[in-house]
Write a protein that holds these residues in place. Structure first.
Motif, PDB file in Angstrom:
ATOM      1  N   LEU A 296       3.919  45.419  11.354  1.00 21.15           N
ATOM      2  CA  LEU A 296       3.895  44.381  10.328  1.00 21.15           C
ATOM      3  C   LEU A 296       2.998  44.827   9.176  1.00 21.15           C
ATOM      4  CD1 LEU A 296       4.659  41.531   9.366  1.00 21.15           C
ATOM      5  CD2 LEU A 296       2.654  40.676  10.604  1.00 21.15           C
ATOM      6  N   ASN A 297       1.883  45.438   9.507  1.00 18.70           N
ATOM      7  CA  ASN A 297       0.976  45.953   8.475  1.00 18.70           C
ATOM      8  C   ASN A 297       1.612  47.113   7.707  1.00 18.70           C
ATOM      9  OD1 ASN A 297      -1.091  44.139   9.013  1.00 18.70           O
ATOM     10  ND2 ASN A 297      -2.073  45.476  10.514  1.00 18.70           N
ATOM     11  N   LYS A 298       2.285  48.007   8.422  1.00 19.51           N
ATOM     12  CA  LYS A 298       2.921  49.155   7.773  1.00 19.51           C
ATOM     13  C   LYS A 298       4.078  48.734   6.872  1.00 19.51           C
ATOM     14  CE  LYS A 298       1.820  53.090  10.740  1.00 19.51           C
ATOM     15  NZ  LYS A 298       1.347  53.922   9.620  1.00 19.51           N
ATOM     16  N   MET A 299       4.703  47.622   7.174  1.00 20.80           N
ATOM     17  CA  MET A 299       5.811  47.136   6.352  1.00 20.80           C
ATOM     18  C   MET A 299       5.362  46.767   4.944  1.00 20.80           C
ATOM     19  SD  MET A 299       7.679  44.832   9.277  1.00 20.80           S
ATOM     20  CE  MET A 299       8.279  43.608   8.113  1.00 20.80           C
ATOM     21  N   ASN A 300       4.100  46.406   4.805  1.00 17.97           N
ATOM     22  CA  ASN A 300       3.549  46.095   3.478  1.00 17.97           C
ATOM     23  C   ASN A 300       4.304  44.952   2.804  1.00 17.97           C
ATOM     24  OD1 ASN A 300       1.619  46.563   1.458  1.00 17.97           O
ATOM     25  ND2 ASN A 300       3.014  47.883   0.309  1.00 17.97           N
ATOM     26  N   ASP A 301       4.818  44.035   3.609  1.00 20.67           N
ATOM     27  CA  ASP A 301       5.586  42.889   3.098  1.00 20.67           C
ATOM     28  C   ASP A 301       6.919  43.297   2.492  1.00 20.67           C
ATOM     29  OD1 ASP A 301       5.368  40.142   3.296  1.00 20.67           O
ATOM     30  OD2 ASP A 301       4.770  39.868   1.217  1.00 20.67           O
ATOM     31  N   TYR A 302       7.403  44.501   2.819  1.00 17.78           N
ATOM     32  CA  TYR A 302       8.709  44.967   2.361  1.00 17.78           C
ATOM     33  C   TYR A 302       9.724  44.745   3.483  1.00 17.78           C
ATOM     34  CZ  TYR A 302       6.051  47.474  -1.274  1.00 17.78           C
ATOM     35  OH  TYR A 302       5.220  47.817  -2.325  1.00 17.78           O
ATOM     36  N   TYR A 303      10.388  43.598   3.443  1.00 25.01           N
ATOM     37  CA  TYR A 303      11.381  43.263   4.462  1.00 25.01           C
ATOM     38  C   TYR A 303      12.720  43.858   4.065  1.00 25.01           C
ATOM     39  CZ  TYR A 303       8.072  40.135   6.706  1.00 25.01           C
ATOM     40  OH  TYR A 303       6.984  39.644   7.372  1.00 25.01           O
ATOM     41  N   THR A 304      13.238  44.774   4.879  1.00 26.56           N
ATOM     42  CA  THR A 304      14.456  45.507   4.545  1.00 26.56           C
ATOM     43  C   THR A 304      15.707  44.681   4.851  1.00 26.56           C
ATOM     44  OG1 THR A 304      14.269  46.622   6.693  1.00 26.56           O
ATOM     45  CG2 THR A 304      13.414  47.788   4.781  1.00 26.56           C
ATOM     46  N   LEU A 305      16.820  45.049   4.182  1.00 22.03           N
ATOM     47  CA  LEU A 305      18.063  44.281   4.322  1.00 22.03           C
ATOM     48  C   LEU A 305      18.562  44.274   5.761  1.00 22.03           C
ATOM     49  CD1 LEU A 305      19.867  45.368   1.033  1.00 22.03           C
ATOM     50  CD2 LEU A 305      18.552  43.291   1.485  1.00 22.03           C
ATOM     51  N   TYR A 306      18.405  45.368   6.460  1.00 24.29           N
ATOM     52  CA  TYR A 306      18.536  45.385   7.913  1.00 24.29           C
ATOM     53  C   TYR A 306      17.136  45.592   8.452  1.00 24.29           C
ATOM     54  CZ  TYR A 306      23.676  46.003   7.944  1.00 24.29           C
ATOM     55  OH  TYR A 306      25.034  45.839   7.804  1.00 24.29           O
ATOM     56  N   PRO A 307      16.649  44.701   9.323  1.00 18.60           N
ATOM     57  CA  PRO A 307      17.367  43.640  10.029  1.00 18.60           C
ATOM     58  C   PRO A 307      17.242  42.235   9.437  1.00 18.60           C
ATOM     59  CG  PRO A 307      15.250  43.998  11.076  1.00 18.60           C
ATOM     60  CD  PRO A 307      15.321  44.964   9.915  1.00 18.60           C
ATOM     61  N   PHE A 308      16.600  42.054   8.303  1.00 22.30           N
ATOM     62  CA  PHE A 308      16.211  40.699   7.898  1.00 22.30           C
ATOM     63  C   PHE A 308      17.107  40.042   6.855  1.00 22.30           C
ATOM     64  CE2 PHE A 308      12.224  42.412   9.646  1.00 22.30           C
ATOM     65  CZ  PHE A 308      11.986  41.427  10.604  1.00 22.30           C
ATOM     66  N   GLY A 309      18.064  40.764   6.294  1.00 23.68           N
ATOM     67  CA  GLY A 309      18.903  40.158   5.261  1.00 23.68           C
ATOM     68  C   GLY A 309      18.144  40.010   3.949  1.00 23.68           C
ATOM     69  N   ILE A 310      18.786  39.350   3.005  1.00 24.50           N
ATOM     70  CA  ILE A 310      18.211  39.209   1.667  1.00 24.50           C
ATOM     71  C   ILE A 310      17.218  38.070   1.632  1.00 24.50           C
ATOM     72  CG2 ILE A 310      18.721  38.723  -0.766  1.00 24.50           C
ATOM     73  CD1 ILE A 310      21.551  39.835  -0.207  1.00 24.50           C
TER      74      ILE A 310
END
Length: 312
Positions: A296-310
């Motif tokens: 979650l920390n490494k994601m840096n709040d960048y939620y990708t289209l897979y798996p999370f959608g838009i």
């Protein structure tokens, strides 16, 4: 109960209510900057907003395959339809503007449909989906084939045909991309979705894909493996063919392996965030809070289209 105790309980209750409201607001109004910190994406988006179309097109033409995919998503999830249409009217390279418009309409199709199961999609949502899908196809089919833009377009058409339930066409475009760019990550990722049973695929096609990616660059193999594990948990079907208990054991071992790989050799592609998102998701499925928190920390709040959608 003393006055101090009552005051403390009131404070704790208020804090919990506030935290719950903050989470609710985040979940329902969370937007993502799909530039993901990529300098080229930020620069190109800015130039397009400023109507510096020639300069933007020149920068787009220089992108590598990974960055092109991210820039296309960043721009089409940031700009409005009229902004893209004006660019298309004034574009020097229509192949570029047609590609971006086609992807814009494909994103709008999925926003209109929602990401729910087919049984939960209303007639109005289906109608909106297909209207945008047709606009997407019209634009994507205008892109000339003999360029990196053509490869990106073909990779996008994998998902277009998936949405229409045309498994054969999706497979055709995946094979076409593989002949031109066997290292295209998002073509593999979209195809890993297409061949699942919910879209008309089967376990044999999934096994074939796993064999194919075993010899690919680590990022492709990691993303495909994690996606298939994550989707197995979502659909409650072990895509390896075993039981759900066996799936949990396989997933636990796999995320440890991939965690070690990306820790030892951090990926330098912008698509590293796809790996981080899937490690976060699968760790959550397994209840591995340590690894879930790490990614979650490494994601840096960048939620990708897979798996999370838009998220916008």
């Amino acid at each position: 109960m003393t006055g101090t105790t009552i005051a403390l309980l009131i404070f704790i209750a208020a804090a919990l209510i506030f935290a719950g409201k903050k989470f609710y607001d985040w979940f329902n109004d969370h937007s993502v900057d799909y530039a993901f910190g990529l300098k080229e994406a930020i620069d190109i988006r800015k130039r397009l907003k400023n109507k510096q179309y020639a300069e933007a097109e020149a920068l787009i033409a220089k992108l590598n395959a990974d960055n092109l995919t991210q820039v296309v998503d960043c721009v089409t999830l940031s700009l409005e339809e009229e902004q893209l249409l004006e660019w298309d009217r004034r574009a020097q390279n229509k192949n570029i503007s047609h590609l971006f418009l086609g992807v814009y309409y494909n994103h709008q199709a999925w926003l209109a449909r929602s990401y729910g199961f087919a049984k939960d999609v209303s007639a109005a949502q289906r109608l909106g989906f297909h209207e945008y899908q047709e606009k997407s196809r019209e634009m994507l089919m205008l892109v000339e084939d003999s360029s990196l833009l053509g490869i990106e377009t073909d990779a996008r058409l994998i998902r277009y045909f998936m949405g229409n339930g045309e498994l054969g066409q999706s497979r055709k475009y995946f094979k076409k991309v593989m002949k031109q760019d066997s290292d295209n990550l998002w073509a593999h990722l979209r195809y890993a979705e297409v061949i699942q049973p919910k879209w008309g695929g089967n376990l044999d096609l999934i096994a074939d894909l796993r064999k194919l990616v075993a010899s690919k660059r680590p990022l492709i193999r990691q993303v495909v493996e994690l996606k298939l594990l994550s989707d197995s948990f979502t659909i409650s079907q072990n895509y390896s063919g075993g039981t759900m208990e066996e799936l949990a054991a396989e997933a636990a071992q796999k995320i440890l392996e991939i965690d070690k790989e990306v820790s030892t050799h951090p990926p330098n592609s912008i698509h590293k965030y796809v790996v981080y998102n899937y490690l976060y998701a699968v760790a959550g499925d397994l209840g591995n809070s340590r690894m879930e928190h790490k990614y979650l920390n490494k994601m840096n709040d960048y939620y990708t289209l897979y798996p999370f959608g838009i998220m916008k």
